[in-house]
Design a protein around this motif. Sequence first.
Motif, PDB file in Angstrom:
ATOM      1  N   ILE A  30      32.064  38.276  24.639  1.00  0.00           N
ATOM      2  CA  ILE A  30      31.645  37.134  25.720  1.00  0.00           C
ATOM      3  C   ILE A  30      32.073  37.654  27.007  1.00  0.00           C
ATOM      4  CG2 ILE A  30      33.958  36.091  25.329  1.00  0.00           C
ATOM      5  CD1 ILE A  30      32.206  33.391  25.539  1.00  0.00           C
ATOM      6  N   THR A  31      31.235  36.993  28.019  1.00  0.00           N
ATOM      7  CA  THR A  31      31.480  37.223  29.335  1.00  0.00           C
ATOM      8  C   THR A  31      31.599  35.917  30.051  1.00  0.00           C
ATOM      9  OG1 THR A  31      30.385  39.300  29.424  1.00  0.00           O
ATOM     10  CG2 THR A  31      30.792  38.569  31.661  1.00  0.00           C
ATOM     11  N   ILE A  32      32.660  35.561  30.732  1.00  0.00           N
ATOM     12  CA  ILE A  32      32.468  34.228  31.414  1.00  0.00           C
ATOM     13  C   ILE A  32      32.914  34.407  32.899  1.00  0.00           C
ATOM     14  CG2 ILE A  32      33.948  32.027  31.425  1.00  0.00           C
ATOM     15  CD1 ILE A  32      35.027  32.820  28.768  1.00  0.00           C
ATOM     16  N   VAL A  33      32.039  33.891  33.896  1.00  0.00           N
ATOM     17  CA  VAL A  33      32.712  33.767  35.196  1.00  0.00           C
ATOM     18  C   VAL A  33      32.797  32.287  35.407  1.00  0.00           C
ATOM     19  CG1 VAL A  33      31.527  34.096  37.450  1.00  0.00           C
ATOM     20  CG2 VAL A  33      31.045  35.800  35.500  1.00  0.00           C
ATOM     21  N   GLY A  34      34.075  32.005  35.850  1.00  0.00           N
ATOM     22  CA  GLY A  34      34.293  30.534  36.292  1.00  0.00           C
ATOM     23  C   GLY A  34      35.835  30.647  37.134  1.00  0.00           C
ATOM     24  N   ASN A  35      36.243  29.446  37.270  1.00  0.00           N
ATOM     25  CA  ASN A  35      37.488  29.158  37.913  1.00  0.00           C
ATOM     26  C   ASN A  35      38.669  28.897  37.092  1.00  0.00           C
ATOM     27  OD1 ASN A  35      36.080  29.381  40.493  1.00  0.00           O
ATOM     28  ND2 ASN A  35      35.332  27.331  40.506  1.00  0.00           N
ATOM     29  N   LEU A  36      39.715  29.399  37.584  1.00  0.00           N
ATOM     30  CA  LEU A  36      41.077  28.993  36.645  1.00  0.00           C
ATOM     31  C   LEU A  36      41.437  27.597  36.676  1.00  0.00           C
ATOM     32  CD1 LEU A  36      43.235  32.296  37.254  1.00  0.00           C
ATOM     33  CD2 LEU A  36      41.902  31.655  35.145  1.00  0.00           C
ATOM     34  N   GLU A  53      48.106  32.536  28.294  1.00  0.00           N
ATOM     35  CA  GLU A  53      46.959  31.581  27.989  1.00  0.00           C
ATOM     36  C   GLU A  53      46.716  30.991  29.121  1.00  0.00           C
ATOM     37  OE1 GLU A  53      47.719  30.118  23.489  1.00  0.00           O
ATOM     38  OE2 GLU A  53      48.820  29.055  24.792  1.00  0.00           O
ATOM     39  N   TYR A  54      45.259  30.901  29.360  1.00  0.00           N
ATOM     40  CA  TYR A  54      44.703  30.141  30.458  1.00  0.00           C
ATOM     41  C   TYR A  54      43.410  29.614  29.930  1.00  0.00           C
ATOM     42  CZ  TYR A  54      42.272  34.682  31.224  1.00  0.00           C
ATOM     43  OH  TYR A  54      41.591  35.905  30.927  1.00  0.00           O
ATOM     44  N   ALA A  55      42.725  28.924  30.994  1.00  0.00           N
ATOM     45  CA  ALA A  55      41.564  28.006  30.580  1.00  0.00           C
ATOM     46  C   ALA A  55      40.754  28.568  31.849  1.00  0.00           C
ATOM     47  CB  ALA A  55      41.673  26.460  30.472  1.00  0.00           C
ATOM     48  N   VAL A  56      39.285  28.636  31.790  1.00  0.00           N
ATOM     49  CA  VAL A  56      38.273  28.926  32.889  1.00  0.00           C
ATOM     50  C   VAL A  56      37.263  27.846  32.624  1.00  0.00           C
ATOM     51  CG1 VAL A  56      36.601  30.701  33.695  1.00  0.00           C
ATOM     52  CG2 VAL A  56      38.776  31.396  32.564  1.00  0.00           C
ATOM     53  N   ALA A  57      36.943  27.321  33.737  1.00  0.00           N
ATOM     54  CA  ALA A  57      35.854  26.197  33.798  1.00  0.00           C
ATOM     55  C   ALA A  57      34.846  26.855  34.432  1.00  0.00           C
ATOM     56  CB  ALA A  57      36.416  25.232  34.661  1.00  0.00           C
ATOM     57  N   SER A  58      33.615  26.965  33.565  1.00  0.00           N
ATOM     58  CA  SER A  58      32.366  27.467  34.151  1.00  0.00           C
ATOM     59  C   SER A  58      31.241  26.335  34.382  1.00  0.00           C
ATOM     60  CB  SER A  58      31.909  28.683  33.513  1.00  0.00           C
ATOM     61  OG  SER A  58      30.624  29.394  33.705  1.00  0.00           O
ATOM     62  N   ASN A  59      30.482  26.177  35.637  1.00  0.00           N
ATOM     63  CA  ASN A  59      29.472  25.271  35.803  1.00  0.00           C
ATOM     64  C   ASN A  59      28.188  25.804  35.594  1.00  0.00           C
ATOM     65  OD1 ASN A  59      31.295  23.340  36.706  1.00  0.00           O
ATOM     66  ND2 ASN A  59      31.720  24.103  38.579  1.00  0.00           N
ATOM     67  N   TRP A  70      34.456  24.647  29.335  1.00  0.00           N
ATOM     68  CA  TRP A  70      35.963  24.895  29.354  1.00  0.00           C
ATOM     69  C   TRP A  70      36.112  26.173  28.393  1.00  0.00           C
ATOM     70  CZ3 TRP A  70      38.804  23.312  33.563  1.00  0.00           C
ATOM     71  CH2 TRP A  70      38.256  22.264  34.230  1.00  0.00           C
ATOM     72  N   PHE A  71      36.631  27.089  28.760  1.00  0.00           N
ATOM     73  CA  PHE A  71      36.800  28.001  27.683  1.00  0.00           C
ATOM     74  C   PHE A  71      38.453  28.433  27.694  1.00  0.00           C
ATOM     75  CE2 PHE A  71      32.724  28.840  29.238  1.00  0.00           C
ATOM     76  CZ  PHE A  71      31.812  28.855  28.076  1.00  0.00           C
ATOM     77  N   VAL A  95      37.290  33.882  38.637  1.00  0.00           N
ATOM     78  CA  VAL A  95      37.460  35.266  37.728  1.00  0.00           C
ATOM     79  C   VAL A  95      36.057  35.510  37.052  1.00  0.00           C
ATOM     80  CG1 VAL A  95      39.902  35.296  37.690  1.00  0.00           C
ATOM     81  CG2 VAL A  95      38.529  33.859  35.788  1.00  0.00           C
ATOM     82  N   TYR A  96      36.192  36.692  36.589  1.00  0.00           N
ATOM     83  CA  TYR A  96      35.263  37.417  35.690  1.00  0.00           C
ATOM     84  C   TYR A  96      35.938  37.973  34.589  1.00  0.00           C
ATOM     85  CZ  TYR A  96      32.078  40.721  33.852  1.00  0.00           C
ATOM     86  OH  TYR A  96      30.877  41.704  32.794  1.00  0.00           O
ATOM     87  N   VAL A  97      35.595  37.318  33.407  1.00  0.00           N
ATOM     88  CA  VAL A  97      36.485  37.677  32.024  1.00  0.00           C
ATOM     89  C   VAL A  97      35.373  38.285  31.193  1.00  0.00           C
ATOM     90  CG1 VAL A  97      37.981  36.737  30.298  1.00  0.00           C
ATOM     91  CG2 VAL A  97      38.158  35.647  32.790  1.00  0.00           C
ATOM     92  N   GLU A  98      35.991  39.462  30.525  1.00  0.00           N
ATOM     93  CA  GLU A  98      35.194  40.006  29.346  1.00  0.00           C
ATOM     94  C   GLU A  98      36.311  40.029  28.059  1.00  0.00           C
ATOM     95  OE1 GLU A  98      33.964  43.982  30.137  1.00  0.00           O
ATOM     96  OE2 GLU A  98      32.295  43.218  31.181  1.00  0.00           O
ATOM     97  N   GLY A  99      35.825  39.522  26.953  1.00  0.00           N
ATOM     98  CA  GLY A  99      36.724  39.301  25.985  1.00  0.00           C
ATOM     99  C   GLY A  99      36.041  39.416  24.446  1.00  0.00           C
TER     100      GLY A  99
END
Length: 135
Positions: A30-36, A53-59, A70-71, A95-99
């Motif tokens: 998965i790839t996510i681009v969003g805000n912490l 642990e953290y959460a990323v919000a993507s609109n 929310w991820f 942030v850009y997150v790959e996981g």
Amino acid sequence: MSFLTRRAIATAPRLSRAFSASARRDLAKITIVGNLAATPELRATSTGRDVIEYAVASNSGNKENRQTSWFKVAAFIEEGPRREFLTSLPKGATVYVEGDAVMRPYTDSEGKTKSSLSIYQKTIEVLRRPTTATE
């Protein structure tokens, strides 16, 4: 055999083709681009291993139909500069997150079977830090 028949056989597609020499792994990426949503938090698991642990919000969508997803993300990073960097990221950083993504079934308090998406960070890149009032 005619010329056309030989040509058709020679150009026929193969039924199978190897795209990788490595062993098959059943794993979703998965790839996510969003805000912490908040500063990442360090905590210990029940086995004593540290996890961040953290959460990323993507609109998505335009202003009238905007939806936020929310991820929840977990990162297993040993002590050192990489851990300090991640835990120092401020709320609102883009942030850009790959996981790796894993769906896990569970039973809620009413006995219904539901599923939860677990994301395990492999890489993170900061695209933008929030500006402060003094800047």
